[in-house]
Scaffold this active site. Sequence first.
Site, PDB file in Angstrom:
ATOM      1  CB  CYS A 132      -0.890   0.026   1.244  1.00 28.26           C
ATOM      2  SG  CYS A 132      -1.874  -1.453   1.440  1.00 28.26           S
ATOM      3  N   GLY A 219      -3.296 -13.382 -12.455  1.00 25.75           N
ATOM      4  CA  GLY A 219      -3.718 -14.409 -13.391  1.00 25.75           C
ATOM      5  C   GLY A 219      -2.552 -15.196 -13.972  1.00 25.75           C
TER       6      GLY A 219
END
Length: 308
Positions: A132, A219
Amino acid sequence: MRFMVDMKVSIAGVELKNPVIAASGTLAFGEEYSQYMDVAALGAITLKALTKEKRLGNPPVRIAETASGVLNAVGLQNPGVDAFLEKQYSRVKRIDTVQIANIAGAAVEDYVYVTERLNDTEIALFEVNVSCPNVKHGGVNFGTDASILEHVVSEVKKVAKKPLIIKLTPNVTSIQEMARAAKNGGADALSLINTLTGMAIDPYTRKPIIKNTTGGLSGPAIKPVALRMVHEVYQAGLGLPIIGMGGIMTGEDAAEFMIAGADAVMVGTATMRNPAATIDIINELEQFAKTNDIGNITELTGTLQLED
């Protein structure tokens, strides 16, 4: 006699019924997916990231399909830890499997606050998301600076009543360096990899498809990178459990990560195609073990055969 596989694994002293975990953000807080699958059959579920304050996330478009993957810039949308505890936790804790909280923040104090608020819940493990923006350090990510990473882990460790899993970003020069920094800060386990930074462009408008310009690529496209990094961290010999992730779509994919050095795996993007993908992966991994005469799934971990 039917050949049985012991699918149980242990992460930082917490026993999981099998090594397949829903990655953070995949099943939100879990209860929504009960109509599609038996969530309790998972080894664990990682809850959607929680921050100190409510976050609306980034404006749309914030998800885009790419070749063999997905870009996302959701922006950690969540109700905030206090609202979660007040309105949702009572339902979440009824899910009969191990629960992992994903903790995020823009400053060290945010991580500490969320950790303290979750300490007295039945959540078994805390996954600290160090990817973050660190507002107090000019936008640098916690996870890309070893000294900052070690500091935030050590501060959270001081207050945490549950084992800490540190989620590492791949957007670094040396994943081993970051893994060592996490261990030095007090990490009990590691999860990797988080998404790779990427972007997509609409050639007709000449604008980024993602409103935020860049997003996190997940992915099958990132699986080779993820496998390499899991292997590198395992080879570093830190003695910490490793949870591998990045493009796991099948039980054989999960087996590859374990062979590379992972003790368990997290599945995320696969559930966008099939909400019950995690269940399929558990079954396929168990069948892989049976086919290869593996009596205990832990026997797979770290068994990569390297050329002499």
